[in-house]
Design a protein around this motif. Sequence first.
Motif, PDB file in Angstrom:
ATOM      1  N   UNK A 137       0.825  -1.214   0.000  1.00  0.00           N
ATOM      2  CA  UNK A 137       0.000   0.000   0.000  1.00  0.00           C
ATOM      3  C   UNK A 137       0.859   1.263   0.000  1.00  0.00           C
ATOM      4  N   UNK A 138       1.944   1.248   0.739  1.00  0.00           N
ATOM      5  CA  UNK A 138       2.862   2.389   0.739  1.00  0.00           C
ATOM      6  C   UNK A 138       3.450   2.592  -0.655  1.00  0.00           C
ATOM      7  N   UNK A 139       3.849   1.516  -1.288  1.00  0.00           N
ATOM      8  CA  UNK A 139       4.411   1.576  -2.640  1.00  0.00           C
ATOM      9  C   UNK A 139       3.357   2.104  -3.620  1.00  0.00           C
ATOM     10  N   UNK A 140       2.144   1.563  -3.541  1.00  0.00           N
ATOM     11  CA  UNK A 140       1.080   1.990  -4.455  1.00  0.00           C
ATOM     12  C   UNK A 140       0.731   3.468  -4.252  1.00  0.00           C
ATOM     13  N   UNK A 141       0.739   3.919  -3.022  1.00  0.00           N
ATOM     14  CA  UNK A 141       0.455   5.327  -2.748  1.00  0.00           C
ATOM     15  C   UNK A 141       1.511   6.229  -3.383  1.00  0.00           C
ATOM     16  N   UNK A 142       2.767   5.854  -3.204  1.00  0.00           N
ATOM     17  CA  UNK A 142       3.854   6.643  -3.792  1.00  0.00           C
ATOM     18  C   UNK A 142       3.742   6.664  -5.318  1.00  0.00           C
ATOM     19  N   UNK A 143       3.453   5.518  -5.919  1.00  0.00           N
ATOM     20  CA  UNK A 143       3.301   5.473  -7.369  1.00  0.00           C
ATOM     21  C   UNK A 143       2.092   6.275  -7.830  1.00  0.00           C
ATOM     22  N   UNK A 144       1.009   6.242  -7.066  1.00  0.00           N
ATOM     23  CA  UNK A 144      -0.179   7.028  -7.420  1.00  0.00           C
ATOM     24  C   UNK A 144       0.122   8.515  -7.458  1.00  0.00           C
ATOM     25  N   UNK A 145       0.844   9.009  -6.468  1.00  0.00           N
ATOM     26  CA  UNK A 145       1.232  10.421  -6.456  1.00  0.00           C
ATOM     27  C   UNK A 145       2.143  10.751  -7.636  1.00  0.00           C
ATOM     28  N   UNK A 146       3.050   9.841  -7.928  1.00  0.00           N
ATOM     29  CA  UNK A 146       3.973  10.049  -9.047  1.00  0.00           C
ATOM     30  C   UNK A 146       3.211  10.112 -10.376  1.00  0.00           C
ATOM     31  N   UNK A 147       2.278   9.199 -10.588  1.00  0.00           N
ATOM     32  CA  UNK A 147       1.524   9.196 -11.841  1.00  0.00           C
ATOM     33  C   UNK A 147       0.620  10.416 -11.955  1.00  0.00           C
ATOM     34  N   UNK A 148       0.081  10.887 -10.854  1.00  0.00           N
ATOM     35  CA  UNK A 148      -0.687  12.137 -10.912  1.00  0.00           C
ATOM     36  C   UNK A 148       0.190  13.274 -11.416  1.00  0.00           C
ATOM     37  N   UNK A 149       1.413  13.325 -10.934  1.00  0.00           N
ATOM     38  CA  UNK A 149       2.347  14.356 -11.393  1.00  0.00           C
ATOM     39  C   UNK A 149       2.678  14.185 -12.878  1.00  0.00           C
ATOM     40  N   UNK A 150       3.004  12.957 -13.273  1.00  0.00           N
ATOM     41  CA  UNK A 150       3.389  12.703 -14.658  1.00  0.00           C
ATOM     42  C   UNK A 150       2.278  13.059 -15.633  1.00  0.00           C
ATOM     43  N   UNK A 151       1.050  12.798 -15.248  1.00  0.00           N
ATOM     44  CA  UNK A 151      -0.081  13.059 -16.135  1.00  0.00           C
ATOM     45  C   UNK A 151      -0.676  14.444 -15.921  1.00  0.00           C
ATOM     46  N   UNK A 152      -0.011  15.256 -15.104  1.00  0.00           N
ATOM     47  CA  UNK A 152      -0.468  16.621 -14.802  1.00  0.00           C
ATOM     48  C   UNK A 152      -1.911  16.615 -14.295  1.00  0.00           C
ATOM     49  N   UNK A 153      -2.213  15.654 -13.429  1.00  0.00           N
ATOM     50  CA  UNK A 153      -3.555  15.524 -12.858  1.00  0.00           C
ATOM     51  C   UNK A 153      -3.627  15.953 -11.404  1.00  0.00           C
ATOM     52  N   UNK A 154      -2.496  16.160 -10.783  1.00  0.00           N
ATOM     53  CA  UNK A 154      -2.468  16.433  -9.351  1.00  0.00           C
ATOM     54  C   UNK A 154      -3.052  17.809  -9.031  1.00  0.00           C
ATOM     55  N   UNK A 155      -3.981  17.849  -8.070  1.00  0.00           N
ATOM     56  CA  UNK A 155      -4.520  19.134  -7.645  1.00  0.00           C
ATOM     57  C   UNK A 155      -3.630  19.832  -6.613  1.00  0.00           C
ATOM     58  N   UNK A 156      -2.534  19.186  -6.232  1.00  0.00           N
ATOM     59  CA  UNK A 156      -1.684  19.684  -5.152  1.00  0.00           C
ATOM     60  C   UNK A 156      -0.692  20.725  -5.646  1.00  0.00           C
ATOM     61  N   UNK A 157      -0.505  21.769  -4.841  1.00  0.00           N
ATOM     62  CA  UNK A 157       0.570  22.701  -5.161  1.00  0.00           C
ATOM     63  C   UNK A 157       1.886  22.035  -4.735  1.00  0.00           C
TER      64      UNK A 157
END
Length: 191
Positions: free
Chosen positions: A151-171
């Motif tokens: 789960x820790x690994x999947x969470x980190x990858x999820x954040x990374x993919x949000x960044x790569x796809x320019x989908x992250x709402x986070x500043x």
Amino acid sequence: MRRRKPSPGEPNTRDQILDAAQQIAATHGAGHVTLDAVARESGLSKGGVLYHFPNKDALINGMLERLIERNAAAREALEASLTDKPHSVLRAMMHARDPAHRSLDPDVAMAVLAAAAEKPQLLDPMRAHIRQLYERIVAQNGDGDLDLALLLWATADGLLFQDLLALSPLDPDHRQRLDRRLLALTEELLT
């Protein structure tokens, strides 16, 4: 005629071609990575590009393999410094996501993902790499909570993919806080 070996620090022809493909992906988008465009950008003839990469699939595969190699090298260096701690593979993966260690080029990732949308088999080297990491995480887990580690690994990858796809709402500041928190959780929970 013998080929001249590149000087230390000078890119070899293969890297020169891959650098050109990355530049095209960054400047014009993944859809514009063609053998002709790469030849122009690299300053080589199309025949020179074809010598190293006989088709676009081979070029995309080369980009992906180099991406995997560079990220693996960063992770392995971090892992070597964590050999005295349990879960060194997962810990190194989490540390490698820190901007100071991150070597993931989003333009390359996007070019690979765009090509893989048309031909999913192009992701086979990434699948093999992820499978290898999974097996190493499982092997290091022992009697620990494997689901928690995954789960820790999947969470980190999820954040990374949000960044790569320019989908992250986070500043950026919030994103860095989440990265630090995830790393702290990894250190706390995987003792």
